[in-house]
Scaffold this active site. Structure first.
Site, PDB file in Angstrom:
ATOM      1  N   CYS A   5      44.675  15.754   3.290  1.00 57.81           N
ATOM      2  CA  CYS A   5      43.250  15.543   3.534  1.00 57.81           C
ATOM      3  C   CYS A   5      43.096  14.824   4.871  1.00 57.81           C
ATOM      4  CB  CYS A   5      42.680  14.684   2.411  1.00 57.81           C
ATOM      5  SG  CYS A   5      43.507  13.073   2.359  1.00 57.81           S
ATOM      6  N   HIS A  56      45.472   3.601   1.411  1.00 55.14           N
ATOM      7  CA  HIS A  56      44.828   3.265   0.139  1.00 55.14           C
ATOM      8  C   HIS A  56      43.871   2.087   0.234  1.00 55.14           C
ATOM      9  CE1 HIS A  56      48.954   4.832  -0.340  1.00 55.14           C
ATOM     10  NE2 HIS A  56      48.332   5.676  -1.149  1.00 55.14           N
ATOM     11  N   GLU A  90      44.974   1.598  -4.372  1.00 55.82           N
ATOM     12  CA  GLU A  90      43.563   1.613  -3.951  1.00 55.82           C
ATOM     13  C   GLU A  90      42.742   0.625  -4.778  1.00 55.82           C
ATOM     14  OE1 GLU A  90      41.608   5.500  -3.695  1.00 55.82           O
ATOM     15  OE2 GLU A  90      39.714   4.518  -4.201  1.00 55.82           O
ATOM     16  N   SER A 107      48.222   9.877  -7.406  1.00 58.29           N
ATOM     17  CA  SER A 107      47.150   9.996  -8.399  1.00 58.29           C
ATOM     18  C   SER A 107      46.514  11.369  -8.337  1.00 58.29           C
ATOM     19  CB  SER A 107      46.094   8.909  -8.133  1.00 58.29           C
ATOM     20  OG  SER A 107      44.981   9.081  -8.956  1.00 58.29           O
ATOM     21  N   ASN A 108      46.221  11.845  -7.126  1.00 56.82           N
ATOM     22  CA  ASN A 108      45.476  13.123  -7.081  1.00 56.82           C
ATOM     23  C   ASN A 108      46.343  14.309  -7.483  1.00 56.82           C
ATOM     24  OD1 ASN A 108      46.147  14.588  -4.412  1.00 56.82           O
ATOM     25  ND2 ASN A 108      45.859  12.449  -3.801  1.00 56.82           N
TER      26      ASN A 108
HETATM   27  S1  SF4 Z   1      39.984   8.953  -0.202  1.00 60.68           S
HETATM   28 FE1  SF4 Z   1      42.184   9.404  -0.318  1.00 60.68          FE
HETATM   29  S2  SF4 Z   1      42.286  11.543  -0.977  1.00 60.68           S
HETATM   30 FE2  SF4 Z   1      40.194  11.171  -0.278  1.00 60.68          FE
HETATM   31  S3  SF4 Z   1      40.110  11.780   1.880  1.00 60.68           S
HETATM   32 FE3  SF4 Z   1      40.622   9.597   1.832  1.00 60.68          FE
HETATM   33  S4  SF4 Z   1      42.859   9.479   1.807  1.00 60.68           S
HETATM   34 FE4  SF4 Z   1      42.293  11.570   1.250  1.00 60.68          FE
END
Ligand code: SF4
Length: 320
Positions: free
Chosen positions: A12, A74, A126, A219-220
């Site tokens: 991401c 995080h 996180e 986690s994801n």
């Molecule tokens: S919150 Fe985490 S999963 Fe979502 S865009 Fe940011 S780094 Fe990526």
């Protein structure tokens, strides 16, 4: 045998940013650059940055005085920034901007006198960062939980970890709304989590087996596996072809493959090569175009073309 490949999948914008920050920090300051917590939850990404000169530590106190430290994607509690200041460290903040937004919400609603409820998983990095921002009540949507006995007129604001299950979180929020209909609900599950779960749902609808490529600590990635299993499709979370059990593929014609937001595309490609399918089809809402800006103190290091695309050189058989 055909492979149906989720799109989007993999890195991401927040992970791209975090990895780029470590690379640029090493170029600018020289090795070693310390990284507080794994830069993202993927051992191969951590090994790659360490091979370039990063040293991963779990506590700011482990970073030598005066050194350069990157705080992971995080997010970190304010106490980590205070410790870094005391130790004279140069801090480069790789916290994903979407996590910083949750931190800011926690501070804003606290200032307004609201009670904060965070839906998230105890011990996740996180959550450690977010719970450090303000007093809050943590609930885990995977468990049986109840809010404290607050008067129904108590003003509350509900925040969430960014990488939760979209469906399970919606159930938790509807339970909160029953007892506190005026609660402020923030939609903090990020675009990357939402899009990858949507693509995984489509995969599970049309395939007989889903492979999620990524780390057990992500986690994801775990939530992507949950999506398939809840739809009744067998699913496995593996780091790469070395963890692929070929007996899973026996009698299977359609395999779904996806990967979490911290998984490099080369791990996905290696699994596809190991399976050697006849065709590869793309499934899901499609690639994303979101990027986040490099922090100001590293912008002088940005050349052309440091950001990478996730679907480099996979050859697809177009199905739509
Ligand atoms: S919150 Fe985490 S999963 Fe979502 S865009 Fe940011 S780094 Fe990526």
């Amino acid at each position: 045998m055909d492979v149906y490949l989720a799109s989007p999948r993999g890195f991401c914008a927040g992970v791209d940013l975090a990895v780029d920050i470590v690379d640029l920090a090493i170029q600018k300051y020289g090795a070693p650059v310390y990284v507080k917590h794994q830069i993202v939850h993927n051992p191969k990404v951590v090994a790659d940055v360490e091979a370039k000169g990063a040293i991963t530590v779990e506590k700011v106190e482990e970073v030598p005085e005066g050194a350069v430290v990157v705080f992971s994607a995080h997010g970190s509690p304010p106490s980590d920034y205070a410790t870094a200041k005391q130790r004279g460290l140069t801090v480069l903040d790789a916290t994903c901007p979407l996590v910083t937004r949750v931190h800011n919400e926690a501070k804003k609603y606290t200032k307004e006198g609201k009670k904060i409820v965070l839906v998230g998983h105890v011990g996740h990095q996180e959550v450690i960062g977010t719970t450090g921002q303000a007093d809050m009540t943590l609930i885990d949507e995977r468990e049986d939980w109840d809010l404290p006995h607050w008067n129904k007129d108590t003003e509350i604001a509900v925040l969430t970890q960014t990488t939760l299950s979209v469906n399970d979180t919606a159930l938790a929020i509807s339970k909160i709304k029953k007892s506190h209909p005026n609660a402020v609900i923030r939609d903090d599950i990020c675009y990357a989590t939402t899009n990858r779960q949507a693509a995984a749902t489509e995969l599970a609808d049309i395939t007989e087996l889903v492979l999620v490529i990524g780390a057990q600590s992500s986690s994801n990635c775990n939530r992507l596996k949950d999506v398939a299993i809840k739809k009744g499709v067998p699913a496995h979370l593996i780091n790469g072809p070395e963890e692929l059990d070929l007996s899973w593929l026996q009698g299977i014609e359609k395999i779904g493959i996806t990967s979490g937001a911290s998984t490099p595309e080369k791990q996905v490609k290696a699994v596809i090569e190991a399976i050697s399918p006849e065709n590869v089809y793309r499934v899901g809402p499609g690639e994303e175009s979101i990027t986040f800006a490099i922090p100001r103190n590293l912008r002088d290091m940005v050349g052309n073309g440091i950001r990478s695309s996730s679907e480099d050189d996979i050859i697809f058989n177009e199905n739509n």
